[in-house]
Scaffold this motif. Structure first.
Motif, PDB file in Angstrom:
ATOM      1  N   ARG A   9       0.821  -1.207   0.000  1.00  0.00           N
ATOM      2  CA  ARG A   9       0.000   0.000   0.000  1.00  0.00           C
ATOM      3  C   ARG A   9       0.858   1.261   0.000  1.00  0.00           C
ATOM      4  O   ARG A   9       0.600   2.218  -0.729  1.00  0.00           O
ATOM      5  CB  ARG A   9      -0.916  -0.002   1.231  1.00  0.00           C
ATOM      6  N   PRO A  16      -3.173   8.898   2.967  1.00  0.00           N
ATOM      7  CA  PRO A  16      -4.536   9.457   2.871  1.00  0.00           C
ATOM      8  C   PRO A  16      -4.635  10.823   3.537  1.00  0.00           C
ATOM      9  O   PRO A  16      -3.982  11.096   4.555  1.00  0.00           O
ATOM     10  CB  PRO A  16      -5.381   8.415   3.609  1.00  0.00           C
ATOM     11  N   THR A  20     -10.206  11.503   3.502  1.00  0.00           N
ATOM     12  CA  THR A  20     -10.131  10.056   3.303  1.00  0.00           C
ATOM     13  C   THR A  20     -10.052   9.321   4.636  1.00  0.00           C
ATOM     14  O   THR A  20     -10.663   8.263   4.812  1.00  0.00           O
ATOM     15  CB  THR A  20      -8.908   9.703   2.445  1.00  0.00           C
ATOM     16  N   ARG A  21      -9.302   9.900   5.589  1.00  0.00           N
ATOM     17  CA  ARG A  21      -9.209   9.269   6.906  1.00  0.00           C
ATOM     18  C   ARG A  21     -10.561   9.249   7.603  1.00  0.00           C
ATOM     19  O   ARG A  21     -10.919   8.258   8.255  1.00  0.00           O
ATOM     20  CB  ARG A  21      -8.171   9.990   7.774  1.00  0.00           C
ATOM     21  N   ARG A  23     -13.511   9.223   6.116  1.00  0.00           N
ATOM     22  CA  ARG A  23     -14.315   8.208   5.439  1.00  0.00           C
ATOM     23  C   ARG A  23     -13.892   6.796   5.854  1.00  0.00           C
ATOM     24  O   ARG A  23     -14.739   5.910   6.006  1.00  0.00           O
ATOM     25  CB  ARG A  23     -14.174   8.374   3.925  1.00  0.00           C
ATOM     26  N   THR A  24     -12.596   6.612   6.036  1.00  0.00           N
ATOM     27  CA  THR A  24     -12.102   5.303   6.461  1.00  0.00           C
ATOM     28  C   THR A  24     -12.624   4.946   7.845  1.00  0.00           C
ATOM     29  O   THR A  24     -13.045   3.810   8.100  1.00  0.00           O
ATOM     30  CB  THR A  24     -10.563   5.292   6.462  1.00  0.00           C
ATOM     31  N   THR A  28     -15.083   1.945   8.680  1.00  0.00           N
ATOM     32  CA  THR A  28     -14.666   0.910   9.627  1.00  0.00           C
ATOM     33  C   THR A  28     -15.702   0.703  10.714  1.00  0.00           C
ATOM     34  O   THR A  28     -16.057  -0.439  11.053  1.00  0.00           O
ATOM     35  CB  THR A  28     -13.315   1.295  10.260  1.00  0.00           C
TER      36      THR A  28
END
Length: 281
Positions: A9, A16, A20-21, A23-24, A28
């Motif tokens: 990765r 990110p 993005t973090r 959204r992650t 999760t």
């Protein structure tokens, strides 16, 4: 993950950003909620069908049950340990053949490596169990499971070793040759020690695959952990409870092996090779 540890990765994607973090994190949390709901539904179904009744779990309070499972676990460790040693030796030999300057030898080694990497270990087990006895070779159950697992793992380990050799800077090989060392001494004294330092964590991680491959030992009736679990299932008519306990045992063992590989990688400041890119040359 340490600063010296690189993953696929990290090599392919940028770090990110804040959006993005977020959204992650949201994804999760949502996934964990869905998994929790799924597990609750599974437990509810087990309760409705009576799989959580005491009669399916009471025999785990008896000492002889755990002794029987321990005997199977020892059998699993024996197969895994011997298969690991054999596959390491074969892997090194195949790696040397694969990088050899002798074109026919390199070609044969590549064919063997690709064959063992591509053929499922279960198919190899059936070959040793059904085909070889037809030619008068009667192997004990231990070797009918150990040899196929070793062969299947040796192809992967050969590529792991080759990846480690390719990771050593070419300048060190050129420097060793320039001071008069032969190619063989350069490989044994300069390149191979550094390659082993790089791939040791990956070699340990490969033990997880070896341990999981031993779960099909029931095919040859070898008394490993899974085979003894099947006997308990037949004796107590308890499929869910036995398989659940055995699954937890396998998870704990494989988790311990993974942690060992990660700790060794951090201790040695070595990169973890999680994917091997095929060298077309």
């Amino acid at each position: 993950m340490s600063a010296h540890t690189t993953s696929m990765r990290d090599a392919l994607y940028e770090a990110p950003g804040p959006r993005t973090r977020r959204r992650t994190i949201i994804g999760t949390v949502a996934s964990l909620i869905l998994v929790g709901i799924g597990l609750a539904l599974v437990v509810r179904q087990f309760y409705i069908t009576g799989q959580l009744d005491a009669k399916y779990w009471a025999f785990f309070t008896q000492l002889h049950t755990w002794r029987y499972l321990l005997d199977g676990f020892v059998g699993t460790l024996k197969v895994a340990a011997v298969a690991a040693v054999i596959s390491l030796v074969l892997g090194v030999m195949l790696m040397f053949g694969r990088i050899s300057k002798i074109k026919p030898l390199a070609f044969v080694a590549r064919v063997i490596i690709d064959f063992f990497r591509g053929v499922p270990s279960l198919l190899l087990i059936y070959f040793f169990y059904l085909v070889i006895p037809q030619y008068g070779m009667r192997l004990p159950a231990f070797w009918m499971i150990t040899l196929p697992v070793s062969l299947a793992a040796s192809g992967v380990l050969a590529e792991v070793f080759r990846a480690g050799v390719n990771a050593v800077p070419k300048g060190q090989t050129e420097a060793a040759l320039s001071i008069g060392l032969t190619h063989g001494k350069t490989m044994l004294k300069i390149v191979l020690p550094q390659a082993l330092r790089i791939v040791v964590p990956s070699l340990i991680s490969q033990l997880v695959v070896v341990v999981k491959d031993t779960t099909v030992a029931y095919v040859v009736s070898y008394p490993d952990l899974m085979q003894n679990a099947r006997v308990l299932i037949t004796t107590h008519d308890a499929v869910v409870s036995v398989y659940l306990v055995v699954a937890v045992l396998y998870i704990l063992v494989n988790y311990a092996i993974n942690q060992l590989s990660i700790n060794m990688a951090r201790r040695r400041n070595a990169p973890i090779i999680s994917r091997i890119t095929e060298d077309p040359t």
